[in-house]
Scaffold this active site. Sequence first.
Site, PDB file in Angstrom:
ATOM      1  N   THR A 417     -21.405  10.838   9.272  1.00 20.71           N
ATOM      2  CA  THR A 417     -21.448   9.963   8.097  1.00 20.71           C
ATOM      3  C   THR A 417     -21.782   8.506   8.453  1.00 20.71           C
ATOM      4  O   THR A 417     -21.850   8.140   9.614  1.00 20.71           O
ATOM      5  CB  THR A 417     -20.109  10.101   7.318  1.00 20.71           C
ATOM      6  OG1 THR A 417     -19.823  11.470   7.119  1.00 20.71           O
ATOM      7  CG2 THR A 417     -20.115   9.396   6.013  1.00 20.71           C
ATOM      8  N   THR A 435     -23.561  10.582   3.647  1.00 23.59           N
ATOM      9  CA  THR A 435     -23.337  11.606   4.669  1.00 23.59           C
ATOM     10  C   THR A 435     -24.303  12.766   4.558  1.00 23.59           C
ATOM     11  O   THR A 435     -24.882  12.992   3.483  1.00 23.59           O
ATOM     12  CB  THR A 435     -21.891  12.148   4.529  1.00 23.59           C
ATOM     13  OG1 THR A 435     -21.589  12.989   5.636  1.00 23.59           O
ATOM     14  CG2 THR A 435     -21.690  12.936   3.244  1.00 23.59           C
ATOM     15  N   GLU A 454     -22.737  20.188   3.679  1.00 24.45           N
ATOM     16  CA  GLU A 454     -21.528  19.688   2.991  1.00 24.45           C
ATOM     17  C   GLU A 454     -20.622  20.798   2.469  1.00 24.45           C
ATOM     18  O   GLU A 454     -19.420  20.593   2.272  1.00 24.45           O
ATOM     19  CB  GLU A 454     -21.949  18.773   1.835  1.00 24.45           C
ATOM     20  CG  GLU A 454     -20.983  17.643   1.584  1.00 24.45           C
ATOM     21  CD  GLU A 454     -20.970  16.652   2.723  1.00 24.45           C
ATOM     22  OE1 GLU A 454     -19.870  16.350   3.216  1.00 24.45           O
ATOM     23  OE2 GLU A 454     -22.048  16.171   3.133  1.00 24.45           O
TER      24      GLU A 454
END
Length: 595
Positions: A417, A435, A454
């Site tokens: 990130t 991120t 993610e």
Amino acid sequence: MRCFSALLLSAFVFSAPGFAQEAADAVAPETATQGQVKALTEEVIAALEAKLDGVPVTSENWMVAAANPLAVEAGAKVLRAGGSAADAMVAVQVVLGLVEPQSSGLGGGAFLVWYDAATGRMTTLDGRETAPQAAKPRLFQDEQGEPLKFFDAVVGGLSVGTPGTPALLEEAHRRWGRSSWPGLFADGIRLADEGFLVSPRLASLVENDAERLSRFPETAAYFLPGGELLQQGQRLTNPAYANTLRVLASDGAAGFYGGEIAADIVRTVRNAPGNPGVLSGIDLALYQVIEREPVCAEYRAYEVCGMGPPSSGALTVGQILGMLNNYDLAAMGAESAEAWRLIGDASRLAFADRGRYMADSDFVPMPTKGLVDPDYLAQRAALLNTEAALAEIAPGQPEFDHALNWADDVSLEFPSTSHISIVDSYGNVLSMTTTIENGFGSRLMTNGFLLNNELTDFSFKTHSDGVPIANRLEPGKRPRSSMSPTIVMQDGAPVLAIGSPGGSRIIGYVAKSIIAWADWDMDVQQALSLPHLVNRFGTYDVEAGTAAEGFTDALVLQGFEVSPRDLTSGLHAIEIGEGLSGGADPRREGIALGE
Ligand code: GLY
């Protein structure tokens, strides 16, 4: 306090010459024969030196702090020309996606906190990646229902959620932009076409991840050209990324969520060898940025505000600070083991609530207000009124609209990130954490950018003993985050913008820096440089090779299990007072610049 602070800072100054050289090399001019890459400017050198000397950068009108000097310069150019913080953020993000591609980019998601000077209002934009409609809750389980190993889930198409960053850039610009949209891509396009010098950090991360990066031809061709590792200082072009930026510049986010780029994303995810995913064109076409109310918690004379669900950031930072509000950390000072006991156990209590209650509140009812209610936090803080580390930690019972029975979350989060803090000359303040999740995300690359992983921020398990887990995967849901883009307010005015990368340790990095700044009278650079001690409801992690390790014996005596380790936060912060005062994390390559 002074003595500890001096020791802590000296740990970094001690290592500074090598680091400074590396940081400078990362953006230094190439040899005369190659001389197309511009030299380090004097202001960048001054900013790097200020960081390594442990002093903030100051300015009168505007400031930008982010993870790479080239990205910061792109933002500075926009601000200098009268652009807003939202404009500058677009320029910074598109350059970060090029020069720090492992951390954030167009294939990822972000949360943005915005203080609007004209209205005095704060708002937050949720550009989080979203689970595809075809994603099943057991996506990350094997046929026996056992959770997959982390990297088996991460690498490939399965983990890719619908990216949110391009839509977030456009939405922020639509609301708060002053500059022409296409111009914000100029530096990103130029650097992608002409090349940039690979930074030490990027080179070393490529080396550490070479095996995974080499699994997919497009990714391997970029990060291991001709089978060779990228080298620090090597000039790297990314024509595919330049083309993507041209499409965004001319067509806006529609050029990303539809057309050829969208088709390539879907093809890349669905055809990932060994681990195909389920993302579709419909998921991309339906993506929406969501405006949400900020979550604020009281701390001393301040209101600490940030991103609410699906991020756990503002709630968990707010819980830690809200509990500590009941103890006089200022009197104890930064050298007090007792202060670190309180910080460590307040963090453990907050992480217990996080694991039980926090998830995407569009899908699961959450006690959002109850979690940062000062009375509730005072009750939780009373548990800290002992002399040793708490033997038992359990979630509390914040006020709920109605009763619910959740099981504790089981998800892993690794550091990655990037964070951007900006104040513009109109007084607007922006704090954005961005991120692609794990370093290099899913390792899938298309059109010059990496795709996120993610979805692995969801709990791999859906239930525990038959009780559902709030952060389980569901179609269209957004995975719980730890990202904590924060704006601290005092008497209705912004006084600090701050945030960091670092997986779930983000929460501890941000909370610690706010404590150092608010309670221990540290300036913004000292607060960021202060070595880390963070507890996420497991070991008490102390930053290896720094004075933080000096607390080990005292913490063990208190009953903590202590683990020295590298804690590579990437804090970027701007203090807003008479003028502006910015800090950048000495653990990474960023700077603060202002005028
Ligand atoms: N993937 C990092 C976070 O959202 O917390």
